[in-house]
Each structure stands twice: as structure tokens, then as C-alpha cells.
Design an enzyme around this catalytic site. Structure first.
Site, PDB file in Angstrom:
ATOM      1  N   TYR A  59     -78.969  29.893  29.930  1.00 21.93           N
ATOM      2  CA  TYR A  59     -78.806  31.289  29.499  1.00 21.93           C
ATOM      3  C   TYR A  59     -79.347  32.263  30.542  1.00 21.93           C
ATOM      4  O   TYR A  59     -78.866  33.400  30.625  1.00 21.93           O
ATOM      5  CB  TYR A  59     -79.412  31.496  28.104  1.00 21.93           C
ATOM      6  CG  TYR A  59     -78.507  30.867  27.062  1.00 21.93           C
ATOM      7  CD1 TYR A  59     -77.308  31.477  26.706  1.00 21.93           C
ATOM      8  CD2 TYR A  59     -78.791  29.614  26.521  1.00 21.93           C
ATOM      9  CE1 TYR A  59     -76.435  30.880  25.818  1.00 21.93           C
ATOM     10  CE2 TYR A  59     -77.922  28.999  25.618  1.00 21.93           C
ATOM     11  CZ  TYR A  59     -76.750  29.645  25.278  1.00 21.93           C
ATOM     12  OH  TYR A  59     -75.865  29.050  24.418  1.00 21.93           O
ATOM     13  N   GLN A  94     -66.612  37.578  19.716  1.00 21.61           N
ATOM     14  CA  GLN A  94     -67.317  36.297  19.849  1.00 21.61           C
ATOM     15  C   GLN A  94     -68.143  36.302  21.129  1.00 21.61           C
ATOM     16  O   GLN A  94     -68.881  35.366  21.388  1.00 21.61           O
ATOM     17  CB  GLN A  94     -66.300  35.155  19.913  1.00 21.61           C
ATOM     18  CG  GLN A  94     -65.485  34.984  18.658  1.00 21.61           C
ATOM     19  CD  GLN A  94     -64.279  34.081  18.912  1.00 21.61           C
ATOM     20  OE1 GLN A  94     -64.353  32.870  18.770  1.00 21.61           O
ATOM     21  NE2 GLN A  94     -63.177  34.674  19.302  1.00 21.61           N
ATOM     22  N   ASN A  95     -67.982  37.351  21.933  1.00 26.99           N
ATOM     23  CA  ASN A  95     -68.654  37.387  23.235  1.00 26.99           C
ATOM     24  C   ASN A  95     -70.103  37.822  23.085  1.00 26.99           C
ATOM     25  O   ASN A  95     -70.426  38.673  22.257  1.00 26.99           O
ATOM     26  CB  ASN A  95     -67.918  38.335  24.183  1.00 26.99           C
ATOM     27  CG  ASN A  95     -66.499  37.879  24.444  1.00 26.99           C
ATOM     28  OD1 ASN A  95     -66.167  36.733  24.145  1.00 26.99           O
ATOM     29  ND2 ASN A  95     -65.675  38.751  24.983  1.00 26.99           N
ATOM     30  N   VAL A  96     -70.936  37.265  23.956  1.00 24.90           N
ATOM     31  CA  VAL A  96     -72.352  37.622  23.914  1.00 24.90           C
ATOM     32  C   VAL A  96     -72.703  38.603  25.033  1.00 24.90           C
ATOM     33  O   VAL A  96     -73.835  39.078  25.111  1.00 24.90           O
ATOM     34  CB  VAL A  96     -73.239  36.353  23.972  1.00 24.90           C
ATOM     35  CG1 VAL A  96     -72.993  35.477  22.746  1.00 24.90           C
ATOM     36  CG2 VAL A  96     -73.021  35.550  25.248  1.00 24.90           C
ATOM     37  N   HIS A 112     -71.439  35.871  17.538  1.00 30.39           N
ATOM     38  CA  HIS A 112     -72.115  34.736  18.181  1.00 30.39           C
ATOM     39  C   HIS A 112     -73.411  35.148  18.885  1.00 30.39           C
ATOM     40  O   HIS A 112     -73.930  34.402  19.708  1.00 30.39           O
ATOM     41  CB  HIS A 112     -71.172  34.046  19.171  1.00 30.39           C
ATOM     42  CG  HIS A 112     -70.076  33.271  18.495  1.00 30.39           C
ATOM     43  ND1 HIS A 112     -68.959  32.804  19.145  1.00 30.39           N
ATOM     44  CD2 HIS A 112     -69.941  32.874  17.204  1.00 30.39           C
ATOM     45  CE1 HIS A 112     -68.169  32.155  18.294  1.00 30.39           C
ATOM     46  NE2 HIS A 112     -68.740  32.191  17.110  1.00 30.39           N
ATOM     47  N   CYS A 120     -87.822  34.967  18.078  1.00 31.84           N
ATOM     48  CA  CYS A 120     -88.740  33.861  17.813  1.00 31.84           C
ATOM     49  C   CYS A 120     -87.967  32.763  17.090  1.00 31.84           C
ATOM     50  O   CYS A 120     -87.120  33.036  16.247  1.00 31.84           O
ATOM     51  CB  CYS A 120     -89.898  34.348  16.953  1.00 31.84           C
ATOM     52  SG  CYS A 120     -91.037  33.013  16.524  1.00 31.84           S
ATOM     53  N   CYS A 123     -90.714  32.767  13.370  1.00 35.60           N
ATOM     54  CA  CYS A 123     -91.132  33.839  12.460  1.00 35.60           C
ATOM     55  C   CYS A 123     -90.006  34.846  12.234  1.00 35.60           C
ATOM     56  O   CYS A 123     -88.918  34.708  12.776  1.00 35.60           O
ATOM     57  CB  CYS A 123     -92.423  34.497  12.940  1.00 35.60           C
ATOM     58  SG  CYS A 123     -92.207  35.669  14.260  1.00 35.60           S
ATOM     59  N   THR A 181     -58.790  34.808  23.016  1.00 32.97           N
ATOM     60  CA  THR A 181     -59.560  33.744  22.367  1.00 32.97           C
ATOM     61  C   THR A 181     -58.623  32.580  22.065  1.00 32.97           C
ATOM     62  O   THR A 181     -57.498  32.789  21.592  1.00 32.97           O
ATOM     63  CB  THR A 181     -60.299  34.265  21.106  1.00 32.97           C
ATOM     64  OG1 THR A 181     -60.910  33.161  20.447  1.00 32.97           O
ATOM     65  CG2 THR A 181     -59.385  35.009  20.137  1.00 32.97           C
ATOM     66  N   SER A 182     -59.085  31.364  22.362  1.00 34.03           N
ATOM     67  CA  SER A 182     -58.197  30.191  22.334  1.00 34.03           C
ATOM     68  C   SER A 182     -57.839  29.743  20.922  1.00 34.03           C
ATOM     69  O   SER A 182     -56.987  28.878  20.749  1.00 34.03           O
ATOM     70  CB  SER A 182     -58.847  29.037  23.100  1.00 34.03           C
ATOM     71  OG  SER A 182     -60.101  28.731  22.521  1.00 34.03           O
TER      72      SER A 182
END
Ligand code: OAD
Length: 233
Positions: A59, A94-96, A112, A120, A123, A181-182
Site C-alpha cells: 500500500y 470501487q477505486n481507492v 472499497h 486502527c 479500536c 470495471t471488469s
């Protein structure tokens, strides 16, 4: 051309393809992220428990790439559509990445998760903005409660975010457009079928998606080229 009437309510679903022309790789196509990395090694709760350092490296790499990316005419066309339709438009991605926000879309619903947020793992503190990269020799981030901080991403096997809001909007929409998107990942792959019971459904992308039969019509082409000319209202 898609005609939008004054009473239409429009649901837009975007996938990795809309960001391809901004230089971000898709997942399944040629050069796609899942061609080089095994999903289950970086994007699952099991991967996180087994090797959080490796997950953060993945990431961190994506944060670096996304921080260089700028919106393309596809994102810009959807921001213009929001200005024209106001709350008659529901934008679900759906993209981040944050390219819809960079293009001035104000209420993109990230089912997503968001690449530039962390939370966290234990918590209830809400997700927070985080553009840092976490790679050796830096140590992994920890919450004030002592638990590890994880990317704010929906991994495989986890429940997507905002599903109640999304299905309410799907129930209300009269026009559904999926872009880049597939059609292979649920639940988003079934949205077109859901929407088709009450309205028209369209797809935009260079090739037909796996769920092509759920669409009234497919507009084949790159979203950055098709979207700026697609809507008439
Ligand atoms: P995919 O990689 O599965 O599909 C990308 C789609 O974009 C393909 O159908 C391409 O044909 C299309 N495409 C490529 N270039 C394009 C362009 N210039 N304009 C328009 N379309 C283009 O990506 P998604 O369907 O978004 O989930 O993947 C869905 C989910 O699977 C992702 O959100 C991710 C992934 O695993 C998680 O990480 C939870």
C-alpha cells in the site's frame, strides 16, 4: 449518447479503468496489479496477520503512485455531471485513489475504502487522513491504544463500506452507468442487474465486461475519450 431527463436519477459506478488514463494500473488487465502480486498475499485479513510489513509495503507503493496521479477527462466529465444534476447523481467508486475528489466530485462513495486513509485494526477511532509510506527501516504505525494501524481498505473477505447507502441509491436510480470495471468482483458486479429492473443500464470501457448481459448498451472506448461526449440533458 445517453439522454438524461429532468426526472432521472443517475447511479455511476466506477472501477480501475477510469484511472488508467491517469497512469494508475488496473487489477486484471495487461500490466494489472494482480498479474504481479497475489491478492491473498497483500489484500486479505490473513495476509495482514501473517505479514503486516509486506502489506504496508504494497500500500506504500500504491500511495506513492497515486500521489503522482492527476484526474483525466473521464473524472472531469463526471464532476461536471455532478454540477449539472446535483443530488440526482450518486457516484460510487470501487477505486481507492482520490482522483474523483481531485476533479471536484464532492461526494464519491468509496465502497472499497480510501488509499490515503488508515485506521486502527482494533479500536473504534474513525479512519484518519494518512499520506505516509511505511517501509523498512521505518517501524509500523501504532494506534494510541497500542494496536496496529492498517490501511483503510476493504480486503477480500471483508464487507464493503457504505452498502446501505449504496443499495438505497440503486433502488432509487432510473439510469445506471458502469465505467471501467471488469464486472468480476461482487457485490459491485451485480449492481447493473439490480438497477436494470427499474431503468436503463450502460457500460463504458474499451472491452465488454464479464457482466455485459446486464447492460442495455455498451459504449466501447476509453472513458477519458467517451465520457466528455456521452451525456445529454
Ligand atoms: P479490473 O482491473 O478488474 O478491470 C478494469 C477494467 O477497466 C477492465 O474491464 C478494462 O477493460 C477497463 N479499462 C482499461 N482501460 C480503460 C480506460 N482507459 N477506460 C475505461 N476502462 C478501461 O478493475 P475493477 O473492476 O475496478 O478491489 O476491479 C474491482 C476490484 O477488484 C477493485 O476495486 C479491487 C480489485 O481486487 C479491492 O482491492 C478490494
Amino acid at each position: 449518447m445517453i439522454e438524461i431527463s429532468p426526472t432521472d436519477r443517475v447511479f455511476i459506478l466506477t472501477g480501475a479503468g477510469i484511472s488508467a488514463e491517469s497512469g494508475l494500473p488496473t487489477f486484471r488487465g495487461e500490466g494489472g496489479l494482480w498479474r504481479n502480486v497475489r491478492v491473498e498475499e497483500v489484500a486479505s485479513p490473513v495476509a495482514w496477520q501473517r505479514d503486516p510489513q509486506f502489506v504496508w509495503e504494497f500500500y506504500s507503493m500504491r500511495r506513492r503512485a497515486a500521489s503522482q496521479a492527476r484526474p483525466n477527462p473521464g473524472h472531469t466529465a463526471l464532476a461536471a455531471l455532478e454540477r449539472a444534476l446535483g443530488n440526482r447523481l450518486f457516484l460510487c467508486t470501487q477505486n481507492v485513489d482520490n482522483l474523483h475528489e481531485q476533479a471536484s466530485s464532492h461526494d464519491a462513495v468509496h465502497m472499497h475504502g480510501e488509499l490515503f486513509k488508515s485506521r486502527c485494526e482494533r479500536c473504534t477511532l474513525p479512519p484518519f487522513d494518512d499520506t505516509n509510506t511505511y517501509e523498512p527501516p521505518a517501524s509500523l504505525p501504532r494506534c494510541e491504544c497500542g494496536a496496529r494501524v492498517r490501511p483503510h481498505i476493504c480486503w477480500f473477505g471483508e464487507v464493503p463500506f457504505h452498502v446501505d447507502r449504496i443499495y438505497r441509491a440503486l433502488d432509487e436510480c432510473t439510469l445506471f452507468v458502469a465505467i471501467g470495471t471488469s464486472g468480476m468482483v461482487e457485490p459491485a458486479a451485480s449492481f447493473a442487474t439490480h438497477a436494470r429492473s427499474r431503468g436503463r443500464t450502460f457500460y463504458v470501457g474499451p472491452e465488454e465486461p464479464a457482466n455485459a448481459s446486464a447492460f442495455t448498451e455498451c459504449f466501447l472506448g476509453k472513458s477519458g475519450e467517451v465520457l466528455p461526449e456521452l451525456f445529454r440533458f
